[in-house]
Design a protein around this motif. Structure first.
Motif, PDB file in Angstrom:
ATOM      1  N   TYR A   1      -1.986 -13.982   3.131  1.00 42.92           N
ATOM      2  CA  TYR A   1      -1.988 -12.605   2.641  1.00 42.92           C
ATOM      3  C   TYR A   1      -1.030 -11.784   3.491  1.00 42.92           C
ATOM      4  O   TYR A   1      -1.057 -11.869   4.723  1.00 42.92           O
ATOM      5  N   ILE A   2      -0.195 -10.983   2.835  1.00 42.73           N
ATOM      6  CA  ILE A   2       0.715 -10.076   3.529  1.00 42.73           C
ATOM      7  C   ILE A   2       0.414  -8.667   3.051  1.00 42.73           C
ATOM      8  O   ILE A   2       0.499  -8.368   1.852  1.00 42.73           O
ATOM      9  N   LEU A   3       0.042  -7.790   3.976  1.00 43.22           N
ATOM     10  CA  LEU A   3      -0.265  -6.399   3.660  1.00 43.22           C
ATOM     11  C   LEU A   3       0.880  -5.539   4.181  1.00 43.22           C
ATOM     12  O   LEU A   3       1.181  -5.566   5.375  1.00 43.22           O
ATOM     13  N   ILE A   4       1.523  -4.783   3.298  1.00 45.48           N
ATOM     14  CA  ILE A   4       2.714  -4.031   3.658  1.00 45.48           C
ATOM     15  C   ILE A   4       2.451  -2.536   3.515  1.00 45.48           C
ATOM     16  O   ILE A   4       2.120  -2.051   2.426  1.00 45.48           O
ATOM     17  N   ASP A   5       2.602  -1.828   4.612  1.00 48.27           N
ATOM     18  CA  ASP A   5       2.471  -0.377   4.617  1.00 48.27           C
ATOM     19  C   ASP A   5       3.849   0.225   4.365  1.00 48.27           C
ATOM     20  O   ASP A   5       4.806  -0.087   5.077  1.00 48.27           O
ATOM     21  N   VAL A   6       3.984   1.057   3.332  1.00 44.97           N
ATOM     22  CA  VAL A   6       5.280   1.641   2.989  1.00 44.97           C
ATOM     23  C   VAL A   6       5.205   3.161   3.062  1.00 44.97           C
ATOM     24  O   VAL A   6       4.121   3.744   3.069  1.00 44.97           O
ATOM     25  N   PRO A   7       6.364   3.828   3.119  1.00 42.07           N
ATOM     26  CA  PRO A   7       6.364   5.297   3.226  1.00 42.07           C
ATOM     27  C   PRO A   7       5.736   5.951   2.006  1.00 42.07           C
ATOM     28  O   PRO A   7       5.718   5.378   0.907  1.00 42.07           O
ATOM     29  N   ALA A   8       5.244   7.160   2.197  1.00 46.79           N
ATOM     30  CA  ALA A   8       4.711   7.940   1.083  1.00 46.79           C
ATOM     31  C   ALA A   8       5.848   8.351   0.157  1.00 46.79           C
ATOM     32  O   ALA A   8       6.984   8.551   0.585  1.00 46.79           O
ATOM     33  N   GLY A   9       5.556   8.457  -1.126  1.00 42.15           N
ATOM     34  CA  GLY A   9       6.558   8.896  -2.085  1.00 42.15           C
ATOM     35  C   GLY A   9       7.481   7.770  -2.505  1.00 42.15           C
ATOM     36  O   GLY A   9       7.460   6.676  -1.950  1.00 42.15           O
ATOM     37  N   PHE A  10       8.289   8.037  -3.509  1.00 40.38           N
ATOM     38  CA  PHE A  10       9.202   7.029  -4.030  1.00 40.38           C
ATOM     39  C   PHE A  10      10.528   7.094  -3.293  1.00 40.38           C
ATOM     40  O   PHE A  10      11.180   8.132  -3.227  1.00 40.38           O
ATOM     41  N   ASN A  11      10.912   5.983  -2.708  1.00 38.42           N
ATOM     42  CA  ASN A  11      12.143   5.872  -1.948  1.00 38.42           C
ATOM     43  C   ASN A  11      12.558   4.405  -2.020  1.00 38.42           C
ATOM     44  O   ASN A  11      11.800   3.564  -2.489  1.00 38.42           O
ATOM     45  N   PRO A  12      13.769   4.059  -1.578  1.00 35.27           N
ATOM     46  CA  PRO A  12      14.217   2.671  -1.702  1.00 35.27           C
ATOM     47  C   PRO A  12      13.281   1.652  -1.053  1.00 35.27           C
ATOM     48  O   PRO A  12      13.089   0.552  -1.577  1.00 35.27           O
ATOM     49  N   THR A  13      12.675   2.023   0.084  1.00 33.83           N
ATOM     50  CA  THR A  13      11.790   1.081   0.778  1.00 33.83           C
ATOM     51  C   THR A  13      10.535   0.797  -0.034  1.00 33.83           C
ATOM     52  O   THR A  13      10.159  -0.362  -0.252  1.00 33.83           O
TER      53      THR A  13
ATOM     54  N   PHE B   1       0.855  -1.188   0.000  1.00 33.14           N
ATOM     55  CA  PHE B   1       0.000   0.000   0.000  1.00 33.14           C
ATOM     56  C   PHE B   1       0.889   1.234   0.000  1.00 33.14           C
ATOM     57  O   PHE B   1       1.584   1.532   0.968  1.00 33.14           O
ATOM     58  N   PHE B   2       0.847   1.935  -1.131  1.00 30.60           N
ATOM     59  CA  PHE B   2       1.733   3.065  -1.400  1.00 30.60           C
ATOM     60  C   PHE B   2       0.892   4.321  -1.585  1.00 30.60           C
ATOM     61  O   PHE B   2      -0.210   4.273  -2.136  1.00 30.60           O
ATOM     62  N   SER B   3       1.409   5.451  -1.144  1.00 25.03           N
ATOM     63  CA  SER B   3       0.718   6.718  -1.347  1.00 25.03           C
ATOM     64  C   SER B   3       1.670   7.719  -2.001  1.00 25.03           C
ATOM     65  O   SER B   3       2.819   7.847  -1.561  1.00 25.03           O
ATOM     66  N   PRO B   4       1.222   8.410  -3.061  1.00 23.79           N
ATOM     67  CA  PRO B   4       2.083   9.431  -3.660  1.00 23.79           C
ATOM     68  C   PRO B   4       2.488  10.505  -2.662  1.00 23.79           C
ATOM     69  O   PRO B   4       3.602  11.010  -2.701  1.00 23.79           O
ATOM     70  N   LYS B   5       1.571  10.847  -1.749  1.00 29.31           N
ATOM     71  CA  LYS B   5       1.859  11.817  -0.690  1.00 29.31           C
ATOM     72  C   LYS B   5       1.240  11.288   0.602  1.00 29.31           C
ATOM     73  O   LYS B   5       0.523  10.298   0.603  1.00 29.31           O
TER      74      LYS B   5
ATOM     75  N   LYS C   1     -13.144 -13.611   6.035  1.00 30.45           N
ATOM     76  CA  LYS C   1     -13.737 -14.259   4.884  1.00 30.45           C
ATOM     77  C   LYS C   1     -13.049 -15.579   4.523  1.00 30.45           C
ATOM     78  O   LYS C   1     -13.703 -16.521   4.064  1.00 30.45           O
ATOM     79  N   THR C   2     -11.739 -15.643   4.714  1.00 25.77           N
ATOM     80  CA  THR C   2     -10.991 -16.827   4.282  1.00 25.77           C
ATOM     81  C   THR C   2     -10.624 -17.769   5.418  1.00 25.77           C
ATOM     82  O   THR C   2     -10.297 -18.935   5.171  1.00 25.77           O
ATOM     83  N   ARG C   3     -10.624 -17.246   6.678  1.00 23.93           N
ATOM     84  CA  ARG C   3     -10.156 -18.001   7.846  1.00 23.93           C
ATOM     85  C   ARG C   3      -8.704 -18.466   7.662  1.00 23.93           C
ATOM     86  O   ARG C   3      -8.293 -19.495   8.191  1.00 23.93           O
ATOM     87  N   GLU C   4      -7.954 -17.693   6.908  1.00 30.87           N
ATOM     88  CA  GLU C   4      -6.546 -17.992   6.670  1.00 30.87           C
ATOM     89  C   GLU C   4      -5.681 -16.889   7.286  1.00 30.87           C
ATOM     90  O   GLU C   4      -6.158 -15.772   7.522  1.00 30.87           O
ATOM     91  N   PRO C   5      -4.410 -17.182   7.572  1.00 32.52           N
ATOM     92  CA  PRO C   5      -3.564 -16.210   8.264  1.00 32.52           C
ATOM     93  C   PRO C   5      -3.216 -14.998   7.400  1.00 32.52           C
ATOM     94  O   PRO C   5      -2.865 -15.140   6.229  1.00 32.52           O
ATOM     95  N   VAL C   6      -3.317 -13.837   8.016  1.00 31.22           N
ATOM     96  CA  VAL C   6      -3.026 -12.562   7.360  1.00 31.22           C
ATOM     97  C   VAL C   6      -1.964 -11.834   8.179  1.00 31.22           C
ATOM     98  O   VAL C   6      -2.100 -11.709   9.398  1.00 31.22           O
ATOM     99  N   GLY C   7      -0.930 -11.363   7.525  1.00 31.56           N
ATOM    100  CA  GLY C   7       0.127 -10.627   8.211  1.00 31.56           C
ATOM    101  C   GLY C   7       0.206  -9.200   7.717  1.00 31.56           C
ATOM    102  O   GLY C   7       0.032  -8.929   6.524  1.00 31.56           O
ATOM    103  N   ILE C   8       0.439  -8.278   8.646  1.00 30.22           N
ATOM    104  CA  ILE C   8       0.666  -6.868   8.313  1.00 30.22           C
ATOM    105  C   ILE C   8       2.113  -6.536   8.657  1.00 30.22           C
ATOM    106  O   ILE C   8       2.564  -6.798   9.769  1.00 30.22           O
ATOM    107  N   ILE C   9       2.844  -5.959   7.707  1.00 34.25           N
ATOM    108  CA  ILE C   9       4.206  -5.492   7.952  1.00 34.25           C
ATOM    109  C   ILE C   9       4.212  -3.977   7.860  1.00 34.25           C
ATOM    110  O   ILE C   9       3.878  -3.414   6.814  1.00 34.25           O
TER     111      ILE C   9
END
Length: 376
Positions: free
Chosen positions: A242-254, A131-135, A154-162
């Motif tokens: 499912y792995i949901l990854i929150d990343v910094p806003a804008g384009f950067n190495p991460t 999940f990326f945001s331009p700003k 809905k799936t009863r399967e493991p979900v991870g948030i990073i």
């Protein structure tokens, strides 16, 4: 389930050590052990194993997987190595192994690893969503948290948030967590970990939902090397459906590294003025280098009013690119849920916000099912 184990390990001392671990682990029996691979392939069938622990760090080790699959078609193969290597783990899964474990291991690690691959099937089935945001100020933290709950429900399967927003991640605050371990420790310890031991760094927040919290302070961003983050994401694919990854806003190495490692990258922006469309267009220009950009890069706008099909169509036309989903402005519900330590989709499952999040979850689940069927 009871496991009859065939152990193939080229180092004699390690062979004896691991054999003892297997015998001491409940529901595991050492059916046979071999230092010589040829003997294991030629003589092991009489012991009728249903689990093979295979050392793949010996010469030609990766090619042995196919030979053992043919010799033991009814047995699961668990590859062993002295350290986690994402490339080796990925290759072994694609070759037909069920998982990868770091040796020497404990009985608990063996149990957890087998339980993980029994539950998930294999790493190949994991769906990595970035999940990326331009700003900034896009509402993606709220979206990720509620979407994770919807997928698990809905799936009863493991979900991870990073939480890989390394300076300003707030998943710990959102879930009211006081983590003892974070992404900093997980990356630091990665070379000693396997998927089974990595799971302890994630904090459970609901049935089948766990969070790897972000850095405790912004200045710790220097502790996270990009190659180690990529390795962490690869290892996590063996833990969750499912792995949901929150990343910094804008384009950067991460954000770039996470997007490249993802199955789908959601570009999220909040409608709050006149510039969001222009920002999203600029962001999409970067992702257009992907040959399958419309399959992998999905656009979501939040706080859209009115939140209806006409608004979605108008935003798509202005953007010149399909908008996957729009999320309504339900700040009052989100705020009330946060005060009660709950998700907005839990306290108001009938709200427009909940319905839109559920629809997004259904789309993600449907996409993964299509991928699985295509692979069969």
């Amino acid at each position: 389930m009871d496991y009859r184990v065939l152990l193939a390990e080229s180092d004699r001392l390690m062979l004896e050590r691991l054999g003892q671990v297997v015998n001491d682990t409940p529901n595991f029996t050492l059916a046979a052990k071999f230092q010589n691979v040829s003997d294991a392939l030629g003589q092991g069938a009489v012991f009728n194993p249903n689990l093979i622990l295979l050392d793949i760090e010996q010469p030609g080790g990766m090619g042995l997987i196919d030979e053992f699959k043919k010799a033991y078609p009814g047995a699961a193969i668990l590859c062993m190595g002295e350290k986690w290597q994402a490339e080796n783990a990925s290759h072994s899964i694609k070759a037909g192994a069920k998982g990868y474990i770091i040796k020497p291991f404990t009985g608990m690690e063996l149990q957890e690893t087998v339980e993980t691959f029994s539950r998930l099937g294999s790493e190949a089935g994991a769906e990595t969503l970035v999940f990326f945001s331009p700003k900034g100020k896009s509402g993606k933290t709220t979206l990720i948290a509620n979407l994770a709950m919807a997928l698990a429900r809905k799936t009863r399967e493991p979900v991870g948030i990073i939480d890989a927003d390394l300076q300003f991640g707030d998943m710990a605050v959102f879930f009211n967590l006081a983590p003892q371990t974070t992404i900093v420790e997980a990356v630091r310890d990665a070379k000693f970990l396997s998927p089974a031991s990595l799971s302890s760094y994630f904090m459970p927040v609901a049935p089948n939902v766990s969070v790897l919290c972000g850095t405790p302070t912004p200045n710790m961003i220097d502790k996270i090397a990009i190659d180690k983050l990529e390795n962490l994401i690869a290892m996590s694919r063996s833990l969750f459906r499912y792995i949901l990854i929150d990343v910094p806003a804008g384009f950067n190495p991460t954000s770039i590294a996470a997007a490249e490692a993802s199955n789908t990258t959601f570009l999220v922006s909040m409608i709050n003025g006149a510039y969001e469309i222009d920002h999203m267009k600029r962001a999409l220009d970067v992702f257009r280098d992907w040959e399958d950009v419309e399959e992998r890069a999905k656009v979501i706008f939040t706080r859209v009013e009115p939140c209806d099909s006409r608004s979605k169509l108008e935003l798509s036309q202005k953007l010149g690119y399909p908008v996957t989903e729009i999320i309504p402005n339900e700040y009052a519900i989100v705020s009330d849920a946060a005060d009660k330590g709950k998700m907005a989709t839990d306290i108001r499952p009938d709200s427009p916000l909940s319905r839109q999040v559920d629809r997004l979850a259904d789309n993600i689940i449907g996409r993964q099912h299509r991928i699985r069927w295509a692979a069969v």
